[in-house]
Design a protein around this motif. Sequence first.
Motif, mmCIF file in Angstrom:
data_model
loop_
_atom_site.group_PDB
_atom_site.id
_atom_site.type_symbol
_atom_site.label_atom_id
_atom_site.label_comp_id
_atom_site.label_asym_id
_atom_site.label_seq_id
_atom_site.Cartn_x
_atom_site.Cartn_y
_atom_site.Cartn_z
ATOM 1 N N SER A 36 -3.212 1.771 1.795
ATOM 2 C CA SER A 36 -3.886 1.824 0.496
ATOM 3 C C SER A 36 -3.900 3.246 -0.053
ATOM 4 O O SER A 36 -3.960 3.446 -1.265
ATOM 5 C CB SER A 36 -5.310 1.267 0.604
ATOM 6 O OG SER A 36 -6.062 2.027 1.513
ATOM 7 N N ALA A 37 -3.818 4.255 0.842
ATOM 8 C CA ALA A 37 -3.795 5.651 0.382
ATOM 9 C C ALA A 37 -2.560 5.923 -0.483
ATOM 10 O O ALA A 37 -2.577 6.786 -1.358
ATOM 11 C CB ALA A 37 -3.828 6.610 1.576
ATOM 12 N N GLN A 38 -1.480 5.153 -0.248
ATOM 13 C CA GLN A 38 -0.296 5.289 -1.106
ATOM 14 C C GLN A 38 -0.661 4.980 -2.559
ATOM 15 O O GLN A 38 -0.213 5.655 -3.483
ATOM 16 C CB GLN A 38 0.801 4.334 -0.636
ATOM 17 C CG GLN A 38 2.001 4.269 -1.574
ATOM 18 C CD GLN A 38 2.825 5.554 -1.566
ATOM 19 O OE1 GLN A 38 3.502 5.856 -0.609
ATOM 20 N NE2 GLN A 38 2.746 6.323 -2.649
ATOM 21 N N LEU A 39 -1.497 3.976 -2.748
ATOM 22 C CA LEU A 39 -1.848 3.563 -4.109
ATOM 23 C C LEU A 39 -2.894 4.493 -4.730
ATOM 24 O O LEU A 39 -3.164 4.415 -5.926
ATOM 25 C CB LEU A 39 -2.333 2.112 -4.108
ATOM 26 C CG LEU A 39 -1.270 1.095 -3.638
ATOM 27 C CD1 LEU A 39 -1.851 -0.301 -3.543
ATOM 28 C CD2 LEU A 39 -0.052 1.107 -4.559
ATOM 29 N N VAL A 46 4.288 4.944 2.769
ATOM 30 C CA VAL A 46 4.779 3.618 2.364
ATOM 31 C C VAL A 46 6.038 3.769 1.519
ATOM 32 O O VAL A 46 7.054 3.128 1.781
ATOM 33 C CB VAL A 46 3.695 2.852 1.572
ATOM 34 C CG1 VAL A 46 4.269 1.559 0.991
ATOM 35 C CG2 VAL A 46 2.506 2.538 2.465
ATOM 36 N N PHE A 47 5.972 4.642 0.524
ATOM 37 C CA PHE A 47 7.139 4.833 -0.348
ATOM 38 C C PHE A 47 8.339 5.325 0.453
ATOM 39 O O PHE A 47 9.448 4.792 0.324
ATOM 40 C CB PHE A 47 6.805 5.834 -1.469
ATOM 41 C CG PHE A 47 7.971 6.099 -2.384
ATOM 42 C CD1 PHE A 47 8.184 5.306 -3.506
ATOM 43 C CD2 PHE A 47 8.881 7.109 -2.100
ATOM 44 C CE1 PHE A 47 9.273 5.523 -4.331
ATOM 45 C CE2 PHE A 47 9.979 7.338 -2.924
ATOM 46 C CZ PHE A 47 10.171 6.550 -4.038
ATOM 47 N N ASN A 48 8.126 6.343 1.293
ATOM 48 C CA ASN A 48 9.257 6.937 2.019
ATOM 49 C C ASN A 48 9.879 5.968 3.017
ATOM 50 O O ASN A 48 11.113 5.877 3.111
ATOM 51 C CB ASN A 48 8.807 8.221 2.723
ATOM 52 C CG ASN A 48 8.557 9.345 1.726
ATOM 53 O OD1 ASN A 48 9.162 9.380 0.650
ATOM 54 N ND2 ASN A 48 7.643 10.245 2.058
ATOM 55 N N SER A 97 -4.865 -2.335 -2.533
ATOM 56 C CA SER A 97 -5.765 -1.228 -2.885
ATOM 57 C C SER A 97 -7.208 -1.554 -2.501
ATOM 58 O O SER A 97 -7.994 -0.661 -2.217
ATOM 59 C CB SER A 97 -5.666 -0.906 -4.378
ATOM 60 O OG SER A 97 -6.138 -1.984 -5.151
ATOM 61 N N VAL A 98 -7.564 -2.843 -2.476
ATOM 62 C CA VAL A 98 -8.931 -3.239 -2.134
ATOM 63 C C VAL A 98 -9.056 -3.589 -0.651
ATOM 64 O O VAL A 98 -9.959 -3.119 0.036
ATOM 65 C CB VAL A 98 -9.354 -4.459 -2.988
ATOM 66 C CG1 VAL A 98 -10.721 -4.962 -2.562
ATOM 67 C CG2 VAL A 98 -9.364 -4.089 -4.464
ATOM 68 N N ARG B 167 -12.964 6.040 -5.068
ATOM 69 C CA ARG B 167 -14.223 6.566 -4.529
ATOM 70 C C ARG B 167 -14.718 5.776 -3.328
ATOM 71 O O ARG B 167 -15.392 6.337 -2.461
ATOM 72 C CB ARG B 167 -15.288 6.629 -5.620
ATOM 73 C CG ARG B 167 -14.907 7.639 -6.699
ATOM 74 C CD ARG B 167 -16.003 7.832 -7.700
ATOM 75 N NE ARG B 167 -17.209 8.367 -7.089
ATOM 76 C CZ ARG B 167 -18.349 8.542 -7.756
ATOM 77 N NH1 ARG B 167 -18.421 8.200 -9.025
ATOM 78 N NH2 ARG B 167 -19.405 9.032 -7.150
ATOM 79 N N MET B 168 -14.413 4.491 -3.302
ATOM 80 C CA MET B 168 -14.942 3.719 -2.172
ATOM 81 C C MET B 168 -14.206 4.022 -0.866
ATOM 82 O O MET B 168 -14.664 3.666 0.205
ATOM 83 C CB MET B 168 -14.940 2.215 -2.477
ATOM 84 C CG MET B 168 -13.589 1.555 -2.493
ATOM 85 S SD MET B 168 -13.759 -0.179 -2.985
ATOM 86 C CE MET B 168 -12.304 -0.844 -2.172
ATOM 87 N N TRP B 169 -13.049 4.704 -0.967
ATOM 88 C CA TRP B 169 -12.311 5.065 0.245
ATOM 89 C C TRP B 169 -12.592 6.494 0.686
ATOM 90 O O TRP B 169 -11.975 6.998 1.614
ATOM 91 C CB TRP B 169 -10.809 4.881 0.025
ATOM 92 C CG TRP B 169 -10.399 3.445 -0.126
ATOM 93 C CD1 TRP B 169 -10.417 2.708 -1.271
ATOM 94 C CD2 TRP B 169 -9.933 2.566 0.895
ATOM 95 N NE1 TRP B 169 -9.987 1.428 -1.014
ATOM 96 C CE2 TRP B 169 -9.671 1.312 0.305
ATOM 97 C CE3 TRP B 169 -9.699 2.713 2.273
ATOM 98 C CZ2 TRP B 169 -9.212 0.214 1.033
ATOM 99 C CZ3 TRP B 169 -9.224 1.622 2.986
ATOM 100 C CH2 TRP B 169 -8.984 0.394 2.367
#
Lengths: 192, 170
Positions: A36-39, A46-48, A97-98, B167-169
């Motif tokens: 999710s950090a990618q988004l 993820v992209f690489n 993302s969620v 923010r939630m992360w």
Amino acid sequence: MILSFGWNGPLSGLVCGVLFGYVLQRGGLGNGCRLSAQLRLQDWTVFNVMFTAILVAASGLYVLELAGLVRQTDLFVPTTYLWATLLGGALIGTGMSVGGYCPGTSIVGAAAGRLDGIVFFVGLIIGVFLFAGIYDRIAPMLTAAAGPEAQTLGQLLGLPVWAVLALLIGCAVAVSWFTRRTGTSPSITCAD
Amino acid sequence: MRQRPIWNAYLAGAALGLVLLLTFVLTGHGLGASGAPTAVAAAASDVLAPTATQGNGYLGPMVAEGNNPLNSWIVWEVLGMGIGALLAAWWSGRLRLRVEGAPRFGTGGRLALALFGGIASGFGARVSAGCTSGLGLSGAATLATAGFVFLIGFFGFGLLTGLLTRRMWQ
């Protein structure tokens, strides 16, 4: 000689799956925080990983076709249904993302003992039920704005395959270069 | 056990590309994932409510004429994925029970978000008839326009929701 074997039995599935799961896990793609950090543009693993894989496989298929070992017509090439393909991608992006994962990576995360990965997979099944429940009403939308069957980028842009590959490699190298400071962040952990 | 670091992203990508290439050569199609939860849903539904399932426009054809949707290549592949990922997690010292997710939330909140994300993802994968593996990765590897259209939807909208939920992360 043609190398497309059409082996679609249990053993072929297991072998391809074991390799797929092993590589995703060792590449760090079973970690929902990293995915999710990618988004959030905080990590580019993820992209690489994904674009390197796409370009290696696409180049490999191109070489095998040139050598006459694989025929493009033997390969499954999906067809674009503009709205459905975009909307499905958008919902899967939202889910990542969620919830941290996409369908495949939730299995990889779960296999390392992440209970949220198991719950995400249960959610996938519920999502299928919801879809089946309204399928008859949304069916026309799912095939609207269809592109030519099994169209490739080369056909869309009127370019030879090598030029499409060169273009994509150029894009991937440029993105990786500009994001190299973030890259694969060692500090991504979700541990509580 | 000491944790082994994850692979370099480009090496992992090259390995993944070779696995994908092998899959194309062996089977004629690429790797996938969302077909397995779909098969599980169809099979479970057929056990719980056979009449409704067989009459359903989407699940019906999957269970028609006594067909068992679980007996398909994608289900075996996903089973293999679980085994391969388990082996890799064990080998790299990362195998342990835990609940991960947005650090802002406790266990309950994280599981609720995972469930919600899974529902959105499972529904979405049926809308596009493929997920990040089947369309994004395997579709794009055949240079299919559909694969790249999917990736535009995935990254485009995913970035929007990703930045909104930043923010939630934290």
